[in-house]
Enzyme design. Structure first.
Site, short mmCIF file in Angstrom:
data_model
loop_
_atom_site.label_atom_id
_atom_site.label_comp_id
_atom_site.label_asym_id
_atom_site.label_seq_id
_atom_site.Cartn_x
_atom_site.Cartn_y
_atom_site.Cartn_z
N GLY A 44 0.84 -1.20 0.00
CA GLY A 44 0.00 0.00 0.00
C GLY A 44 0.87 1.24 0.00
O GLY A 44 2.10 1.14 0.04
N ASP A 45 0.23 2.42 -0.10
CA ASP A 45 0.94 3.71 -0.11
C ASP A 45 1.91 3.84 -1.28
O ASP A 45 2.93 4.51 -1.18
CB ASP A 45 1.72 3.93 1.21
CG ASP A 45 0.84 3.75 2.42
OD1 ASP A 45 -0.31 4.21 2.37
OD2 ASP A 45 1.30 3.13 3.41
N GLU A 46 1.60 3.18 -2.38
CA GLU A 46 2.48 3.24 -3.54
C GLU A 46 2.27 4.51 -4.35
O GLU A 46 3.04 4.81 -5.27
CB GLU A 46 2.24 2.03 -4.46
CG GLU A 46 2.54 0.66 -3.84
CD GLU A 46 1.30 0.02 -3.23
OE1 GLU A 46 0.28 0.73 -3.07
OE2 GLU A 46 1.36 -1.18 -2.91
N LYS A 68 -2.68 9.21 -6.55
CA LYS A 68 -2.24 10.17 -7.57
C LYS A 68 -2.46 9.61 -8.97
O LYS A 68 -2.95 10.33 -9.86
CB LYS A 68 -0.75 10.50 -7.34
CG LYS A 68 -0.21 11.43 -8.39
CD LYS A 68 0.99 10.86 -9.08
CE LYS A 68 1.23 11.52 -10.40
NZ LYS A 68 2.42 12.37 -10.40
N ASN A 115 -9.96 2.57 6.43
CA ASN A 115 -8.76 2.32 7.25
C ASN A 115 -7.50 2.87 6.61
O ASN A 115 -6.57 3.27 7.29
CB ASN A 115 -8.59 0.83 7.54
CG ASN A 115 -8.72 -0.05 6.31
OD1 ASN A 115 -9.38 0.31 5.35
ND2 ASN A 115 -8.09 -1.20 6.33
N HIS A 156 -5.77 7.72 0.68
CA HIS A 156 -5.02 8.16 -0.47
C HIS A 156 -4.75 9.64 -0.28
O HIS A 156 -5.64 10.38 0.08
CB HIS A 156 -5.87 8.10 -1.73
CG HIS A 156 -6.13 6.72 -2.19
ND1 HIS A 156 -5.16 5.80 -2.36
CD2 HIS A 156 -7.29 6.13 -2.55
CE1 HIS A 156 -5.70 4.69 -2.81
NE2 HIS A 156 -6.99 4.86 -2.92
N THR A 171 -4.85 -7.34 5.11
CA THR A 171 -6.12 -6.69 5.35
C THR A 171 -7.22 -7.75 5.16
O THR A 171 -6.93 -8.90 4.88
CB THR A 171 -6.30 -5.45 4.45
OG1 THR A 171 -7.41 -4.70 4.91
CG2 THR A 171 -6.51 -5.81 2.98
N THR A 203 -4.11 8.12 7.21
CA THR A 203 -5.23 8.02 8.14
C THR A 203 -4.77 8.20 9.58
O THR A 203 -5.39 8.87 10.38
CB THR A 203 -5.94 6.66 7.99
OG1 THR A 203 -6.37 6.54 6.64
CG2 THR A 203 -7.15 6.55 8.90
N SER A 258 6.33 8.49 -12.28
CA SER A 258 5.82 9.66 -11.57
C SER A 258 6.99 10.35 -10.89
O SER A 258 7.69 9.74 -10.09
CB SER A 258 4.76 9.20 -10.57
OG SER A 258 4.37 10.28 -9.77
N GLY A 304 6.78 13.44 -9.17
CA GLY A 304 6.29 14.50 -8.29
C GLY A 304 4.86 14.18 -7.91
O GLY A 304 4.22 13.35 -8.56
P1 GDP Z 1 -1.81 5.47 -2.02
O1 GDP Z 1 -2.58 5.04 -0.86
O2 GDP Z 1 -1.24 4.33 -2.82
O3 GDP Z 1 -2.49 6.47 -2.89
O4 GDP Z 1 -0.53 6.19 -1.47
P2 GDP Z 1 -0.36 7.53 -0.61
O5 GDP Z 1 -1.58 8.30 -0.46
O6 GDP Z 1 0.41 7.16 0.60
O7 GDP Z 1 0.57 8.32 -1.64
C1 GDP Z 1 1.89 8.42 -1.45
C2 GDP Z 1 2.33 9.85 -1.20
O8 GDP Z 1 3.24 10.17 -2.20
C3 GDP Z 1 1.29 10.93 -1.25
O9 GDP Z 1 1.64 11.92 -0.31
C4 GDP Z 1 1.38 11.48 -2.67
O10 GDP Z 1 1.01 12.84 -2.80
C5 GDP Z 1 2.83 11.32 -2.92
N1 GDP Z 1 3.22 11.05 -4.27
C6 GDP Z 1 2.60 10.31 -5.22
N2 GDP Z 1 3.37 10.25 -6.32
C7 GDP Z 1 4.49 10.95 -6.05
C8 GDP Z 1 5.70 11.22 -6.77
O11 GDP Z 1 5.90 10.79 -7.88
N3 GDP Z 1 6.64 11.98 -6.12
C9 GDP Z 1 6.48 12.46 -4.88
N4 GDP Z 1 7.47 13.17 -4.34
N5 GDP Z 1 5.37 12.20 -4.16
C10 GDP Z 1 4.40 11.47 -4.75
#
Ligand code: GDP
Length: 430
Positions: free
Chosen positions: A11-13, A17, A37, A40, A237, A301, A413, A415
């Site tokens: 997760g958190d990949e 975005k 739980n 994003h 999960t 969260t 990605s 940014g």
């Molecule tokens: P999700 O649950 O898979 O959507 O993951 P997260 O919400 O934890 O997203 C990961 C974090 O990385 C978030 O704060 C995004 O804004 C950020 N993020 C996503 N893509 C990029 C990227 O390419 N570069 C940077 N620096 N941050 C990113």
């Protein structure tokens, strides 16, 4: 055309975005599993948002956002989340909720807390959102479907049957106050009024949408390694995180899913306990955590600091395979620009033998990472739009990982913003 956006790892990949970006050309975005739980994080023209239940397409006017039947639906939290957007001037999104979605009950949240307390140091590190008790009840056939809220007589009878066992457990196992039938009925009547404007027969809606050639995005939560069957059981999960489950959790035929975009982060992070082979500690981890994501790697969260590690080719290859990946979106690559050398986990050593196949949990606990160091690129890559413009060592890093995992990296990605994306032709793309 149905596409899925799912995670390869813990997760958190950065799925939020990628979904938000792909939603620009989509008509419908649907959450098919999980609950409030995880979260994003999305950065766009309105600001920075943490979404928990709503799909990542809610910021567009042209999209319909759907909560599918596979989701653990926390009604008051959903309503609060909608309000948190409109309070910040986001136009009210068009939202539909499956009449077959089941409801996170107030006692699910309590049971989650009480059970983690009871387990003490053996706890699962649950976010205490009620997800495990919710799915347990769903499969034990004592869950409440949204449709049932609209039949009060039926609801009364069911509450009384379900509370018979819940109250015994509350009183005798947890030594906590029991639940009053009438109070629960009133709570559910409140839920009914809150959810009524959104309720829809979603599988029929999606059937029509597919026939009209609409573009539909299935949005997964967490990643392969948190899947209850294929992940690091029991530190997983409670609902399937795989694209295949998207068909079930949304209510569409499996063969309609034509594209599966699996999101992989350029390094690893995980929350909760469980084996994490490429994990790093101390200053090295603190630095990556601090620089990671957009403002650090802390839970969307819970705010909990995430566990950090190097990119894990073994876990990611497996993660992509189980998803049925057609495209890999490789995210947060910009963060690694500070490193002279970047270690990558290319194998697991288990009992003296090296493997690149992700093992079952019992063996995983014994695995040690085999690391290979790749040269860093030591520059800022944010703002770059074309693959050829990335520094050579950066392209080498991407191409090395693509070869190891065996799935085409077609998006990079660099940014957090929607526009921070580089498209790439991959030799692996059929
Ligand atoms: P999700 O649950 O898979 O959507 O993951 P997260 O919400 O934890 O997203 C990961 C974090 O990385 C978030 O704060 C995004 O804004 C950020 N993020 C996503 N893509 C990029 C990227 O390419 N570069 C940077 N620096 N941050 C990113």
């Amino acid at each position: 055309m149905v596409k899925a956006v799912v995670g390869a790892n813990w997760g958190d990949e950065g799925k939020g975005k990628i979904t938000d970006m792909m939603a620009e050309n989509a008509d419908i975005i649907i959450r098919f599993q999980g609950g409030a739980n995880a979260g994003h994080t999305i950065v766009n023209n309105y600001g920075k948002f943490a979404l928990h239940t709503l799909p990542s397409g809610v910021f567009y006017n042209h999209t319909t956002s759907i909560i599918g039947n596979g989701v653990a639906l926390n009604i008051p939290l959903l309503i609060e989340e909608i309000k948190s957007l409109t309070d910040r001037n986001v136009p009210k999104p068009h939202i539909l909720v499956s009449d077959r979605a089941q409801i996170v009950m107030p006692y699910h949240i309590l049971f989650d807390q009480y059970e983690e307390e009871r387990l003490g140091k053996n706890s699962f590190g649950s976010t205490k959102s009620g997800i495990a008790p919710f799915y347990s009840d769903k499969y034990a056939k004592i869950g409440f479907q949204v449709s049932e809220l609209f039949d009060e007589e039926y609801l009364k009878g069911k509450i009384s049957r379900v509370l018979e066992t819940k109250n015994v457990i509350l009183e005798h196992l947890y030594h906590k106050p029991v639940i009053d039938e009438n109070e629960l009925l009133n709570t559910l009547k409140g839920y009914r009024d809150m959810i009524e404007p959104y309720v829809c027969d979603i599988s029929a809606y999606l059937d029509r949408a597919i026939k009209e050639n609409k573009t539909i995005l299935l949005e997964g939560q967490l990643g392969t390694l948190k899947d209850p069957d294929h992940g690091i059981y029991p530190m997983v999960t409670s609902s399937s995180t795989l694209a295949g489950f998207g068909a079930i959790g949304a209510g569409i035929p499996p063969y309609e899913i034509k594209e599966i975009v699996t999101v992989c982060k350029a390094y690893s992070s995980a929350v909760g306990s469980g084996a994490f082979v490429s994990e790093i500690f101390g200053d090295e981890a603190d630095e990556l955590r601090h620089r990671g994501g957009d403002g650090g790697e802390y839970g969307a969260t819970t705010g909990r600091p995430r566990r950090m590690g190097w990119f894990d080719c073994v876990a990611s290859k497996y993660g992509c395979r189980l998803q049925g990946t057609t495209d890999v979106a490789f995210t947060v690559l910009d963060v690694l620009g500070y490193l002279d050398e970047i270690p990558v986990c290319v194998g697991y050593e288990i009992d003296g033998e090296v493997t690149t196949d992700f093992p079952v949990t019992i063996k995983l606990e014994k695995a040690k990472p085999v690391l290979k160091k790749l040269p860093g690129w030591k520059t800022e890559i944010r703002g770059i739009k074309r693959y050829e413009e990335l520094p050579e060592n950066c392209r080498n890093y991407i191409e090395f990982i693509e070869k190891e995992i065996g799935y085409p990296i077609t998006m990079i990605s660099n940014g957090p913003g929607r526009e921070d994306i580089i498209y790439r032709e991959s030799p692996l793309k059929k």
